[in-house]
Design a protein around this motif. Sequence first.
Motif, PDB file in Angstrom:
ATOM      1  N   ALA A 277     -24.168 -15.200 -22.724  1.00  0.00           N
ATOM      2  CA  ALA A 277     -23.755 -15.816 -21.457  1.00  0.00           C
ATOM      3  C   ALA A 277     -24.591 -17.051 -21.142  1.00  0.00           C
ATOM      4  O   ALA A 277     -24.657 -17.484 -19.987  1.00  0.00           O
ATOM      5  CB  ALA A 277     -23.868 -14.809 -20.319  1.00  0.00           C
ATOM      6  N   GLN A 278     -25.208 -17.625 -22.171  1.00  0.00           N
ATOM      7  CA  GLN A 278     -26.155 -18.721 -21.922  1.00  0.00           C
ATOM      8  C   GLN A 278     -25.511 -19.916 -21.245  1.00  0.00           C
ATOM      9  O   GLN A 278     -26.089 -20.526 -20.338  1.00  0.00           O
ATOM     10  CB  GLN A 278     -26.809 -19.166 -23.245  1.00  0.00           C
ATOM     11  N   LEU A 305     -31.801 -22.643 -23.453  1.00  0.00           N
ATOM     12  CA  LEU A 305     -32.374 -23.983 -23.316  1.00  0.00           C
ATOM     13  C   LEU A 305     -31.521 -25.015 -24.053  1.00  0.00           C
ATOM     14  O   LEU A 305     -31.363 -26.157 -23.591  1.00  0.00           O
ATOM     15  CB  LEU A 305     -33.807 -23.995 -23.845  1.00  0.00           C
ATOM     16  N   THR A 306     -30.959 -24.604 -25.199  1.00  0.00           N
ATOM     17  CA  THR A 306     -30.075 -25.507 -25.936  1.00  0.00           C
ATOM     18  C   THR A 306     -28.826 -25.823 -25.128  1.00  0.00           C
ATOM     19  O   THR A 306     -28.349 -26.966 -25.100  1.00  0.00           O
ATOM     20  CB  THR A 306     -29.694 -24.884 -27.291  1.00  0.00           C
ATOM     21  N   SER A 311     -25.342 -29.252 -21.677  1.00  0.00           N
ATOM     22  CA  SER A 311     -24.491 -29.249 -20.485  1.00  0.00           C
ATOM     23  C   SER A 311     -24.341 -30.623 -19.852  1.00  0.00           C
ATOM     24  O   SER A 311     -23.451 -30.836 -19.031  1.00  0.00           O
ATOM     25  CB  SER A 311     -25.056 -28.277 -19.443  1.00  0.00           C
ATOM     26  N   GLY A 312     -25.213 -31.542 -20.235  1.00  0.00           N
ATOM     27  CA  GLY A 312     -25.149 -32.880 -19.657  1.00  0.00           C
ATOM     28  C   GLY A 312     -25.784 -32.987 -18.291  1.00  0.00           C
ATOM     29  O   GLY A 312     -25.742 -34.067 -17.666  1.00  0.00           O
ATOM     30  N   GLN A 313     -26.374 -31.906 -17.812  1.00  0.00           N
ATOM     31  CA  GLN A 313     -27.033 -31.956 -16.513  1.00  0.00           C
ATOM     32  C   GLN A 313     -28.313 -32.794 -16.600  1.00  0.00           C
ATOM     33  O   GLN A 313     -29.001 -32.791 -17.621  1.00  0.00           O
ATOM     34  CB  GLN A 313     -27.384 -30.549 -16.031  1.00  0.00           C
ATOM     35  N   LEU A 337     -38.424 -25.390 -28.032  1.00  0.00           N
ATOM     36  CA  LEU A 337     -39.194 -25.978 -26.936  1.00  0.00           C
ATOM     37  C   LEU A 337     -39.471 -27.459 -27.190  1.00  0.00           C
ATOM     38  O   LEU A 337     -39.381 -28.282 -26.271  1.00  0.00           O
ATOM     39  CB  LEU A 337     -40.515 -25.228 -26.762  1.00  0.00           C
ATOM     40  N   SER A 338     -39.797 -27.792 -28.424  1.00  0.00           N
ATOM     41  CA  SER A 338     -40.073 -29.189 -28.743  1.00  0.00           C
ATOM     42  C   SER A 338     -38.843 -30.052 -28.465  1.00  0.00           C
ATOM     43  O   SER A 338     -38.954 -31.154 -27.909  1.00  0.00           O
ATOM     44  CB  SER A 338     -40.499 -29.313 -30.205  1.00  0.00           C
ATOM     45  N   SER A 339     -37.661 -29.548 -28.838  1.00  0.00           N
ATOM     46  CA  SER A 339     -36.422 -30.291 -28.586  1.00  0.00           C
ATOM     47  C   SER A 339     -36.158 -30.390 -27.088  1.00  0.00           C
ATOM     48  O   SER A 339     -35.754 -31.445 -26.578  1.00  0.00           O
ATOM     49  CB  SER A 339     -35.244 -29.608 -29.281  1.00  0.00           C
ATOM     50  N   PHE A 340     -36.369 -29.282 -26.375  1.00  0.00           N
ATOM     51  CA  PHE A 340     -36.116 -29.269 -24.935  1.00  0.00           C
ATOM     52  C   PHE A 340     -37.043 -30.240 -24.211  1.00  0.00           C
ATOM     53  O   PHE A 340     -36.607 -30.985 -23.326  1.00  0.00           O
ATOM     54  CB  PHE A 340     -36.306 -27.844 -24.396  1.00  0.00           C
TER      55      PHE A 340
END
Length: 636
Positions: A277-278, A305-306, A311-313, A337-340
């Motif tokens: 449900a991410q 997180l991905t 989501s474009g937010q 985390l690094s990507s986020f």
Amino acid sequence: MLQKLPRDILLMILEQIPCRTDLKQLCEVSKTLYDAAIRKLYEIIVIRAEDDWHLERVEVEPFLRTRSKPTSPLDHVRTVEVQSSFHHVLKERCLHYKDMGFYVGMPESERRPRLEKLTTSLMPLFEQLREESLRKFSWEMGTCVPLEILGDRGYITNKQTSIESISLITGGACPINTDGENAIDLSAFRSLRHISWTGLQSSEEFAALSRALKNNSERLRELRLDFVNWSEEDSFDFDDSQNFFASQVLKLSADRFEVMFPALETLSLSDISLENAQKGIAYAFNFHELSSLTLHHCSGSEEFLTEVIGSGQTIRLSSLEVVWGPSDHDIDMCATLSSFLGAFQGLKDLFVSLPGPVDTLELWRSIIHHKSTLTRFVCHQRSVDLHDNSPHFEEEIDLLDLSLLPEDRAELDRSESRHPFAALNLESIGLGCVPQHLKSILAPFITSPTLKILHIRKSGVDMEGYKRRSRGTSFWDLDSDEGSFTDEELGLDLDPDVMTGSDGSSNASMSNSGKPPSSTHSTASLDSLEYAEIQCLPTELREFTNWAFGPHGLPTLEVLAFGDFSYDGRFDVRNKLFCRRTRSTGYPGDDTWQQIHDKLVLTFRPVRENDRKLWDVIDRNTEFLKACPTDSILDD
């Protein structure tokens, strides 16, 4: 003169006085100050249980005595907090447990349910409050909430429906609770801006939470949920092809992605599955407004997180805390985390605890994206001990090298301007690492004028475990005196003038747990208890601390903290707080002050009660010090 001061100005001045003792004394000065200060003094009342073992013992009589006054100070109460520590009794904690077969040998007159005793003590106080006057109610006891307080006919439920904040730590797996016999009712509250709930277990509790979220979704600013010791396997004949949190608590539609909480600013989720449900959850919590996100052991966090990125937010987080342990699903959270972190800018706080080994330098390089704003950083790692001969075989332990290989540390030593921390202006840093590796990690702060507090992190459960099971001593065994310096090696003059105050009375030392005793000695001298505390430190920690506060160390460092500061002092007996030791005969930058006849002179001392500026620094960093806890608040 005070009579001429505008009341609004006087109230603003009183708002700057945090100490209740000072407020009480002001109330005794004059009627004008009494009328103004009494509001502040009684705005928040805290009722605290005697200890973990006697949760039914609370003291409310001092509050009830105010009923005799012409105008009751209780009219000014806006917040009621019923609290207990969570230091010793973490399992089967609810008072209902104590009433199951524990009356053997007890006099008949005392055979009274403990929860009933607690309720009888509290209700007279509640009944003295003005109706609809409360704005915050907190029950942080780790027990069922009495029906008389928060049941469908309870006092808070019916007489204080205007509350804007509710915080609950309830009884967890208490059988009375799981059978639905102690149902909490939150349906009457339609003005909630803050909801916090730890320890949900029964279907009735999840239903109550779901109704509260639905009724307050438009105005909710802060949501903190901890499903500690609960899993979807316990979810009451629930279809496991769906996500319980999304479908049964948030009531999200499986095929619609829309914002549920448009005003939410702070979100903290612990032990809650986000799997399957991410995407829906990512939209529901509206990252356009969210400023603080905490995820502790939430399966599906990587995909969540991905999805937030996809989501474009517009991500506007200023605080991010992520805890992922060795027993959680095996995913590459470090890379996620690094990507986020690379997807947005603006973090002020980043607190991370991951299962090691991971590519630590990759993670550290990714935080450079937030170099203009980041001021507080925590990095902690846990692993499983797989050494056959270890007394901790197959147990989770801190990874004390932070996964830094020799070549990684060599890179830190030679990189200088390319050091991951070189471009940062950190004021607070917490690292779960042995001191022997810290100098190369902290090298940029030798010349940087920003670092004020350093926390050498060590999980309390590990310190307690090492003390119980290990043979011999280790760096983390603070109770050992092996390797202690002698008086001569320390270079300390322990004559009576240094050991005592000018009046000859012995000065008590700060214990670093709770509030320290008062002290009157100078900033240079060490009393006997402080000296003993330093003498018993492991050599590595003592030498590193001496370097950190010395002329070649960290010039702006104000406080060095050691240990585990989670859960309001659960591990305080082993925690340490040190600060710079100054002398009237020299300055820490002067080498003659550091070395006297080739003997080491201490550059640090324990923080004392009268170090008000240092306590201000510590208080401002409470969230930083207790971030990324290793264990849970409850253990049902």
